[in-house]
Structure formats: structure tokens, C-alpha cells
Scaffold this motif. Structure first.
Motif, PDB file in Angstrom:
ATOM      1  N   LEU A  47      26.660  76.235 -45.562  1.00 35.72           N
ATOM      2  CA  LEU A  47      26.942  77.632 -45.257  1.00 35.72           C
ATOM      3  C   LEU A  47      27.927  77.679 -44.100  1.00 35.72           C
ATOM      4  O   LEU A  47      27.833  76.891 -43.164  1.00 35.72           O
ATOM      5  N   ARG A  48      28.833  78.640 -44.146  1.00 37.94           N
ATOM      6  CA  ARG A  48      29.846  78.744 -43.115  1.00 37.94           C
ATOM      7  C   ARG A  48      29.602  79.975 -42.242  1.00 37.94           C
ATOM      8  O   ARG A  48      29.204  81.033 -42.736  1.00 37.94           O
ATOM      9  N   GLY A  49      29.854  79.796 -40.961  1.00 45.01           N
ATOM     10  CA  GLY A  49      29.691  80.907 -40.038  1.00 45.01           C
ATOM     11  C   GLY A  49      30.009  80.462 -38.631  1.00 45.01           C
ATOM     12  O   GLY A  49      30.427  79.328 -38.391  1.00 45.01           O
ATOM     13  N   GLU A  50      29.795  81.350 -37.687  1.00 47.12           N
ATOM     14  CA  GLU A  50      30.132  81.105 -36.289  1.00 47.12           C
ATOM     15  C   GLU A  50      29.031  81.670 -35.417  1.00 47.12           C
ATOM     16  O   GLU A  50      28.521  82.767 -35.671  1.00 47.12           O
ATOM     17  N   ARG A  51      28.672  80.911 -34.377  1.00 46.05           N
ATOM     18  CA  ARG A  51      27.667  81.388 -33.429  1.00 46.05           C
ATOM     19  C   ARG A  51      28.355  81.832 -32.144  1.00 46.05           C
ATOM     20  O   ARG A  51      29.532  81.595 -31.935  1.00 46.05           O
ATOM     21  N   GLY A  52      27.595  82.482 -31.266  1.00 48.34           N
ATOM     22  CA  GLY A  52      28.165  82.943 -30.017  1.00 48.34           C
ATOM     23  C   GLY A  52      28.448  84.421 -30.047  1.00 48.34           C
ATOM     24  O   GLY A  52      28.156  85.132 -31.020  1.00 48.34           O
ATOM     25  N   SER A  53      29.041  84.924 -28.962  1.00 45.25           N
ATOM     26  CA  SER A  53      29.237  86.364 -28.807  1.00 45.25           C
ATOM     27  C   SER A  53      30.131  86.965 -29.882  1.00 45.25           C
ATOM     28  O   SER A  53      29.993  88.138 -30.234  1.00 45.25           O
ATOM     29  N   GLU A  54      31.057  86.168 -30.405  1.00 45.50           N
ATOM     30  CA  GLU A  54      31.948  86.647 -31.469  1.00 45.50           C
ATOM     31  C   GLU A  54      31.557  86.058 -32.824  1.00 45.50           C
ATOM     32  O   GLU A  54      32.376  85.975 -33.728  1.00 45.50           O
ATOM     33  N   GLY A  55      30.321  85.650 -32.934  1.00 50.35           N
ATOM     34  CA  GLY A  55      29.885  84.920 -34.114  1.00 50.35           C
ATOM     35  C   GLY A  55      29.698  85.778 -35.351  1.00 50.35           C
ATOM     36  O   GLY A  55      29.666  87.006 -35.298  1.00 50.35           O
ATOM     37  N   ASP A  56      29.556  85.068 -36.463  1.00 52.09           N
ATOM     38  CA  ASP A  56      29.292  85.696 -37.758  1.00 52.09           C
ATOM     39  C   ASP A  56      28.137  84.936 -38.396  1.00 52.09           C
ATOM     40  O   ASP A  56      28.301  83.816 -38.875  1.00 52.09           O
ATOM     41  N   LEU A  57      26.961  85.551 -38.390  1.00 55.38           N
ATOM     42  CA  LEU A  57      25.758  84.923 -38.945  1.00 55.38           C
ATOM     43  C   LEU A  57      25.433  85.438 -40.342  1.00 55.38           C
ATOM     44  O   LEU A  57      24.329  85.227 -40.838  1.00 55.38           O
ATOM     45  N   GLY A  58      26.385  86.087 -40.968  1.00 58.13           N
ATOM     46  CA  GLY A  58      26.131  86.713 -42.264  1.00 58.13           C
ATOM     47  C   GLY A  58      25.572  85.760 -43.304  1.00 58.13           C
ATOM     48  O   GLY A  58      24.714  86.151 -44.113  1.00 58.13           O
ATOM     49  N   ALA A  59      26.017  84.518 -43.307  1.00 52.16           N
ATOM     50  CA  ALA A  59      25.552  83.552 -44.309  1.00 52.16           C
ATOM     51  C   ALA A  59      24.076  83.224 -44.148  1.00 52.16           C
ATOM     52  O   ALA A  59      23.461  82.667 -45.068  1.00 52.16           O
ATOM     53  N   LEU A  60      23.490  83.567 -42.980  1.00 50.47           N
ATOM     54  CA  LEU A  60      22.077  83.279 -42.738  1.00 50.47           C
ATOM     55  C   LEU A  60      21.177  84.489 -43.001  1.00 50.47           C
ATOM     56  O   LEU A  60      19.978  84.421 -42.751  1.00 50.47           O
ATOM     57  N   GLU A  61      21.737  85.544 -43.512  1.00 52.25           N
ATOM     58  CA  GLU A  61      20.933  86.757 -43.716  1.00 52.25           C
ATOM     59  C   GLU A  61      20.024  86.660 -44.925  1.00 52.25           C
ATOM     60  O   GLU A  61      19.142  87.507 -45.115  1.00 52.25           O
ATOM     61  N   ARG A  62      20.223  85.646 -45.741  1.00 54.10           N
ATOM     62  CA  ARG A  62      19.366  85.429 -46.905  1.00 54.10           C
ATOM     63  C   ARG A  62      18.912  83.974 -46.917  1.00 54.10           C
ATOM     64  O   ARG A  62      19.623  83.092 -46.430  1.00 54.10           O
ATOM     65  N   GLY A  63      17.736  83.744 -47.470  1.00 55.42           N
ATOM     66  CA  GLY A  63      17.210  82.396 -47.582  1.00 55.42           C
ATOM     67  C   GLY A  63      15.937  82.214 -46.777  1.00 55.42           C
ATOM     68  O   GLY A  63      15.704  82.916 -45.787  1.00 55.42           O
ATOM     69  N   GLU A  64      15.121  81.271 -47.215  1.00 51.89           N
ATOM     70  CA  GLU A  64      13.880  80.938 -46.522  1.00 51.89           C
ATOM     71  C   GLU A  64      13.802  79.424 -46.351  1.00 51.89           C
ATOM     72  O   GLU A  64      14.233  78.670 -47.236  1.00 51.89           O
ATOM     73  N   TRP A  65      13.237  79.010 -45.209  1.00 49.86           N
ATOM     74  CA  TRP A  65      13.161  77.593 -44.904  1.00 49.86           C
ATOM     75  C   TRP A  65      11.818  77.242 -44.274  1.00 49.86           C
ATOM     76  O   TRP A  65      11.205  78.069 -43.592  1.00 49.86           O
ATOM     77  N   ASP A  66      11.391  76.006 -44.497  1.00 44.67           N
ATOM     78  CA  ASP A  66      10.167  75.532 -43.853  1.00 44.67           C
ATOM     79  C   ASP A  66      10.407  75.226 -42.386  1.00 44.67           C
ATOM     80  O   ASP A  66       9.488  75.329 -41.569  1.00 44.67           O
ATOM     81  N   ALA A  67      11.636  74.844 -42.061  1.00 46.10           N
ATOM     82  CA  ALA A  67      11.953  74.537 -40.663  1.00 46.10           C
ATOM     83  C   ALA A  67      13.437  74.719 -40.425  1.00 46.10           C
ATOM     84  O   ALA A  67      14.259  74.555 -41.328  1.00 46.10           O
ATOM     85  N   VAL A  68      13.757  75.050 -39.179  1.00 44.64           N
ATOM     86  CA  VAL A  68      15.136  75.139 -38.713  1.00 44.64           C
ATOM     87  C   VAL A  68      15.291  74.127 -37.583  1.00 44.64           C
ATOM     88  O   VAL A  68      14.413  74.005 -36.726  1.00 44.64           O
ATOM     89  N   VAL A  69      16.388  73.383 -37.572  1.00 42.40           N
ATOM     90  CA  VAL A  69      16.716  72.496 -36.456  1.00 42.40           C
ATOM     91  C   VAL A  69      17.996  73.009 -35.810  1.00 42.40           C
ATOM     92  O   VAL A  69      19.003  73.232 -36.497  1.00 42.40           O
ATOM     93  N   ASP A  70      17.946  73.188 -34.504  1.00 41.99           N
ATOM     94  CA  ASP A  70      19.056  73.777 -33.762  1.00 41.99           C
ATOM     95  C   ASP A  70      19.467  72.819 -32.640  1.00 41.99           C
ATOM     96  O   ASP A  70      18.658  72.498 -31.771  1.00 41.99           O
TER      97      ASP A  70
END
Length: 330
Positions: A47-70
Motif C-alpha cells: 500500500l502506498r501513502g505518506e505519514r506525518g503532518s502532510e501525510g496521506d493515510l487513505g490506503a489504510l482506511e480499509r482492511g483488518e489486521w491481527d497486528a500492526v508493526v510500526d
């Protein structure tokens, strides 16, 4: 165990890539979210996107996961935004933090309950220690005891993009007389990114939460064992000349940056090479021999023509040749 669905925020470089590789090896379904500047590991959903103040998290608005690693190292507000967005669609949140979150002075043997720096999950760009602690607070605010905080220390191994072990390997590969910062029996505490990845993936399977210091036990290797492993791995005609810390410091050489990995004994050494890892070891942390880390890192470097990638947000490391030569002449 049922098929696990893992989302990695990042997932293409060093630690994130090691975690992706480990999860894929176990047959997990892995999704990576990043800017697309590096090729994703084969077999993942990208999935493509950008984090931060000018970020675009749109690609993460759908989907479910057992875990997230950041593995984010920037503004804590970016961790705040992703945790809030994923709160109802992810079971667990793993934040790869740092032992830098502990408030100075950091005494030898400090465990996870030690004092930490002041921070705010709403912070923008702040210093590294506050950024990592702010990221921890952001994860805890949303996921509570379902948040796992992996407080890593010095991380080495293949795909290292900071340049510490690659610098030593490159210098020793050139051969000749090599300045070795003493003493040779100085104990080191670090973790191979692959061992960190194994522990994190195991921890996700077990449902662990809370903070863990993720480095080897103190003295897992010595400076001498590390540099001698570099000589063997490269096969170079290199001779190590051990120089006393007092001589090195008197010449204005900076530990950790001019001579990567090395720190003379003192408060900073205690903070970075003498942490308590009892909790992580009890939870299954195992660290491979230093020779394996060195040999595999050299094999990776050779595959790149000897030129390791470096993160743009980290300064270059390594001792200037003329400074090394001057110290070896004295």
C-alpha cells in the motif's frame, strides 16, 4: 495457528524488512504501507501513502489486521494518527521503540520500569528520545495493554542502513594497519535485526504487551570478537592495533560516530551496553553469535558492491583516514 494478518508501517528497510521476511517465512499474510521509494519484499501486499503532518493515510482506511508493526522514528503525532485510524481494525500494535527513551543518567542494569523522558503523543518533530517516547505514549493511549513496546538498543546485521558495522567491514576489508579502540575485552550489547524480528513475531503470536528491552545480554560479544570476526569474514590482510581509550579521546575522536559501536566505559557506555534484558530473555529472546552477524552482513555488502545504503536522516559515521594514521604513528 490460524493465518496471521500483519501490517507493517514501513517494511522495506532494515528492521521492518527483517520483520516482513520472518512473518512471510511463517506463512503470514503481510501488508506493507510506505512511500514506495524501495521495492517491497516479494510476497507482500503493498500500500502506498505518506505519514506525518502532510501525510496521506487513505490506503489504510480499509482492511483488518491481527497486528500492526510500526518502526517510525519521526514526529509522535504520526503514530497518534495511525493508531487512531487503526484502533478498531487491528488487534495489536507493536511499536519498535528505543532504549533512548530512558531519562539520563541511565544507570547500568536499568530495567523497563526505569524513569523515561517527558514526551507528548501530540508532538511534532522533536529530538529522538522524545520522539520515541511520544510514539510509545500514542500506542498506549489507543491500544493499552495490547500495545507492545520493543525498546531496541544498537541494531546490527544485514541491510543495516545506519552504517556502523558496514563501516568497520569496509575499513578492515581495505587491509593494512587498523586502529582498534580498546580495550579488546570491552563488552558489547546489541541485537541482530533478524533476532529482533524473530522475537517480535513470536511476541505477536503470544499476545505480549508492554515494554521490553530488546538487545542481547551485556557482554554478548566483545569489541575484540567483533573486529576479529570482521577480519575473518573479509579475509583481508588487516592488522588490528589496539589503542587505549585515553589516547583516542585525547586526539578528539568521537566515540560512536568516528568509531562506530565503540564507547569508552562511563555513563554513556552503561546506558547503551549494560541494560537489563531479563524480561525479554524470559520471553524467549535469543541472540545469534557475533560471527554470524558479521559474516552475513559482509555477504550482503559484497552483493551491493561494498556500498551500503544509508538513511538520509542519520549522519555519516567513520574515522577519517588521516586521523587514524596519526594515531597509529603515535
Amino acid at each position: 495457528m490460524a493465518l496471521m494478518r500483519l501490517l507493517i508501517l514501513g517494511g522495506t528497510e532494515f528492521v521492518g524488512r527483517a520483520i516482513a521476511d520472518e512473518a512471510l517465512a511463517r506463512g503470514w499474510q503481510v501488508t506493507v504501507f510506505n512511500r514506495g521509494r524501495h521495492a517491497p519484499p516479494p510476497g507482500v501486499r503493498a500500500l502506498r501513502g505518506e505519514r506525518g503532518s502532510e501525510g496521506d493515510l487513505g490506503a489504510l482506511e480499509r482492511g483488518e489486521w491481527d497486528a500492526v508493526v510500526d518502526t517510525w522514528t519521526g514526529a509522535p503525532s504520526a503514530v497518534r494518527d495511525t493508531t487512531r485510524l487503526l484502533a478498531d481494525r487491528a488487534e495489536r500494535y507493536v511499536y519498535v521503540s528505543s532504549r533512548s527513551v530512558y531519562a539520563e543518567p541511565v544507570r547500568a542494569g536499568l530495567a523497563e520500569d526505569g524513569p523515561v523522558v517527558d514526551a507528548d503523543p501530540d508532538d511534532g518533530e522533536v529530538a529522538y528520545a522524545r520522539a520515541k517516547r511520544g510514539g510509545e505514549l500514542a500506542a498506549l493511549a489507543v491500544f493499552g495493554d495490547r500495545a507492545l513496546l520493543g525498546r531496541a538498543g544498537l541494531i546490527l546485521g544485514p541491510r543495516e542502513n545506519v552504517g556502523r558495522l558496514p563501516w568497520w567491514l569496509g575499513r578492515i576489508a581495505r587491509g593494512g594497519h587498523v586502529l582498534a579502540p580498546g580495550p579488546a575485552d570491552l563488552g558489547l550489547q546489541y541485537i541482530d535485526a533478524r533476532d529482533l524480528a524473530i522475537w517480535v513475531v513470536d511476541a505477536v503470536e503470544r499476545g505480549l504487551g508492554g515494554p521490553y528491552n530488546l538487545v542481547s545480554e551485556p557482554g554478548h560479544a566483545t569489541m575484540g570478537e567483533l573486529l576479529e570476526a570482521c577480519v575473518r569474514a573479509t579475509g583481508a590482510d588487516a592488522r588490528l592495533h589496539w589503542v587505549a581509550p585515553e589516547t583516542i579521546l585525547a586526539a578528539g575522536v568521537q566515540p560512536w560516530t568516528d568509531l562506530p559501536i565503540w564507547l569508552p566505559e562511563g555513563d554513556l557506555y552503561d546506558a547503551l551496553h549494560r541494560g537489563d534484558v531479563t524480561k525479554a530473555v524470559a520471553a524467549g529472546l535469543r541472540c545469534r553469535p557475533v560471527a554470524e552477524t558479521v559474516t552475513d552482513t559482509w555477504a550482503w555488502l559484497k552483493g551491493l558492491g561494498g556500498h551500503a545504503p544509508r538513511r538520509p536522516d542519520r549522519p555519516a559515521v567513520g574515522l577519517a583516514p588521516e586521523t587514524e594514521a596519526a594515531l597509529l604513528r603515535d
